[in-house]
Design an enzyme around this catalytic site. Structure first.
Site, short mmCIF file in Angstrom:
data_model
loop_
_atom_site.label_atom_id
_atom_site.label_comp_id
_atom_site.label_asym_id
_atom_site.label_seq_id
_atom_site.Cartn_x
_atom_site.Cartn_y
_atom_site.Cartn_z
N LYS A 189 0.84 -1.19 0.00
CA LYS A 189 0.00 0.00 0.00
C LYS A 189 0.88 1.24 0.00
CE LYS A 189 -3.22 2.72 2.81
NZ LYS A 189 -3.98 2.85 4.06
N GLU A 216 -8.65 12.07 12.91
CA GLU A 216 -7.81 10.92 13.26
C GLU A 216 -6.86 11.19 14.42
OE1 GLU A 216 -4.69 7.76 11.17
OE2 GLU A 216 -5.85 9.16 9.94
#
Length: 471
Positions: free
Chosen positions: A222, A269
Site C-alpha cells: 500500500k 484521526e
C-alpha cells in the site's frame, strides 16, 4: 476577578524561580496559572495570528476543550533526521527545578513534519521538521473551567517585577484587540473559481496508475499519494476555524501560526493519546462519500463496511498499529470490528486501539514509531516512503504529520494533521491524500481526494459568501 488578586503570587513565582538559578542550572522554568473568565478561543487566536509571531489553537469542540497560546517562552525543536524523543528528554531536564504555581501542568504544543528526513521547501519555511513550544501565555478552557497560564524562563538577569508587569500588560493588550468573530473582522478575498475541477487531475491520476502498477509488481502492499491545490485568497484563519468548529465538532481543531504562515485543519484521526499509563490510537482507513438523504447514506455506509478493497486497506493499518503497540505495551486490547466514522462530507472505517504502556516508555518514543502509519504512508513503511519521496512531487510539510500537546507529566494527545491547509500571504494551499492498494481505481481516488479537500474549500466558500453579504 479584579486587579491584583487575579495575579497574586505571580511575582513570588518568578522570585522563587530566580532563587533556584545556579551555575549548574542557569535557566529555571517559572509557570503561573490563575482562573479567568472564559473567552472565545477562536477570536483570541485570530487576534494572535495577526499580531504575534507564535500563536496556536487546539480544541475538541464535542468535549468543549480548547487551548489558545501566544508567544514562546522556549521551544524544543529538531532538524530533519533528528530523534523526536530528544525533545521529550530535553523537556524533562527543565522540569525538576521548575516552579509551578497554580495547580496546573505546563504544556508544550506543536507538531512534526510528515517526512522527518526531508528538508522543507520555501512553502513550509516557517515550520521546522519538529517543534513543541512552551508558550508565554496560554488560555485553557475545559467546560466551565477556564484558566490563564504564564510561562517564563528565568535567569539571574531576570527583573521579576518588570517581567510580571510586562506579561500582564501583554495579556490585557491581547484582550483589548480581540472580539467575537464577525464577518467584518474576517474579510475574504477569493480569486479562485470554486466551481472548477481540481487542478492537475490527469497528472495525479497517472501517478495513481503508476503506484497501483508497482503494487501489482509486489514492490509494496500500500502507498498513500497526496496532492495539493492552491487558491488565491487573502483571509483570516479565524473564519475558517469558526466554520470547522461548527461543522466538525468531533474533530481535532488545530491551528499553528508561525511567522507569516498558519497551518490549520479539523482532523478526524487520533495518532496517539497517553494518559494514566494507557496509550490509545485509531486506525482510520477506507472511505466513502456521504449520502444526500438518510437512505442513500445508509447504503453507502453498508457498502463501505462490505467493501473488500476498503476492508483490506483498513486491516493493513490495524495490523501495523497493533504491531507497534505490542512493542511498547505489556498488554493490548483485542480490536473490535471496524465501525463507521461519519463526517460532514465523507465517512471512514475506524477501529480504536489501546494498550497499557511498559515502564520507562515515553509518549514521543511511541509517537515517532507510530508515524507515519499505514493510513498516511503505506506498507512496508520504508518502501512506501521511498516511493512517495521519488514520485509524489509534493512537500507535505506538517500535513499528515502529528500535531498536538505534551505536558510535564509526559501525558499528551496528538492527531494526524488531515483535512488541513496552509495559509500564506495571498494564498491558501489545500492538501489531501488517498490510500492506494491493488484494487484502487484512479478516477475513484481522485474523487475521494476532492471530497477530502472540500472540508477546507467549503469553509472558505462559506465565510467568503458571508463577507460578501456584509459589504
Amino acid at each position: 476577578m479584579k486587579g491584583r488578586s487575579k495575579y497574586a503570587g505571580l511575582e513570588a513565582c518568578l522570585q522563587e524561580a530566580k532563587s533556584r538559578v545556579s551555575q549548574g542550572q542557569p535557566e529555571v522554568l517559572a509557570s503561573f496559572s490563575t482562573p479567568c473568565h472564559r473567552r472565545n478561543p477562536i477570536g483570541l487566536f485570530a487576534t494572535g495570528y495577526q499580531h504575534e509571531r507564535f500563536a496556536s489553537l487546539w480544541g475538541v469542540p464535542s468535549r468543549d476543550e480548547y487551548a489558545v497560546t501566544f508567544g514562546s517562552a522556549c521551544e524544543f525543536s529538531c532538524a530533519p533526521g533528528e530523534s523526536w524523543s530528544e525533545i521529550q528528554a530535553n523537556w524533562q531536564k527543565l522540569l525538576p527545578s521548575a516552579v509551578v504555581s497554580g495547580g496546573h501542568r505546563p504544556v508544550l504544543c506543536g507538531g512534526f513534519a510528515f517526512d522527518s528526513q526531508k528538508d522543507s521547501s520555501s512553502l513550509w519555511q516557517d515550520f521546522p521538521a519538529g517543534a513543541l513550544t512552551l508558550p508565554e501565555l496560554a488560555l485553557y478552557c475545559e467546560g466551565d473551567r477556564s484558566y490563564l497560564v504564564m510561562n517564563f524562563i528565568v535567569t539571574d538577569q531576570t527583573e521579576c517585577n518588570q517581567t510580571a508587569e510586562r506579561v500582564k500588560a501583554w495579556w490585557q493588550h491581547i484582550l483589548s484587540r480581540s472580539s467575537d468573530l464577525s464577518a467584518n473582522d474576517n474579510v475574504f478575498s477569493v480569486e479562485s473559481d470554486f466551481s472548477q475541477n481540481c487542478a492537475g487531475q490527469m497528472a495525479w491520476q497517472q501517478r495513481v496508475v503508476g503506484a497501483v502498477e508497482s503494487i501489482k509488481r509486489n514492490e509494496f502492499q500500500k502507498v498513500v499519494l497526496a496532492r495539493s491545490e492552491s487558491l488565491s485568497a487573502d483571509c483570516c484563519p479565524g473564519s475558517i476555524l469558526g466554520y470547522l468548529q461548527e461543522s466538525y465538532p468531533d474533530a481535532y481543531l488545530f491551528a499553528f501560526s508561525r511567522g507569516k504562515s498558519c497551518f490549520l485543519g479539523a482532523s478526524p484521526e487520533r495518532l496517539a493519546a497517553g494518559k494514566d499509563g494507557c496509550i490509545s490510537t485509531v486506525a482510520l482507513a477506507g472511505s466513502a462519500p456521504r449520502g444526500k438523504d438518510p437512505a442513500t447514506d445508509y447504503k453507502l455506509g453498508i457498502s463501505l463496511l462490505d467493501s473488500d478493497k476498503d476492508r483490506f486497506e483498513h486491516d493493513l493499518v490495524v495490523q501495523h498499529l497493533l504491531s507497534i503497540l505490542r512493542k511498547y505495551c505489556h498488554s493490548v486490547a483485542e480490536p473490535e470490528p471496524p465501525q463507521l466514522c461519519k463526517l460532514k462530507q465523507i465517512q471512514h472505517l475506524l477501529t480504536p486501539l489501546e494498550g497499557l504502556v511498559k515502564d520507562g516508555v515515553n509518549l514521543l518514543d511511541i509517537l515517532s514509531d507510530l508515524h507515519p502509519s499505514a493510513a498516511v504512508g503505506g506498507l512496508p513503511r520504508k518502501k512506501a516512503l521511498k516511493y512517495i519521496r521519488e514520485n509524489e512531487d509534493l512537500d507535505r510539510g506538517w500535513y499528515a504529520g502529528p500535531v498536538g500537546w505534551l505536558n510535564a507529566e509526559g501525558e499528551g494527545e496528538f492527531a494526524v494533521a488531515l483535512r488541513s491547509a496552509l495559509i500564506t500571504p495571498g494564498k491558501v494551499t489545500l492538501f489531501a491524500g488517498c490510500g492506494l492498494v491493488e484494487a484502487s481505481l484512479p478516477a475513484h481516488e481522485y474523487r475521494e481526494s476532492c471530497i477530502k479537500m472540500r472540508v477546507i474549500r467549503d469553509a472558505i466558500r462559506s465565510v467568503s459568501l458571508v463577507a460578501e453579504a456584509a459589504e
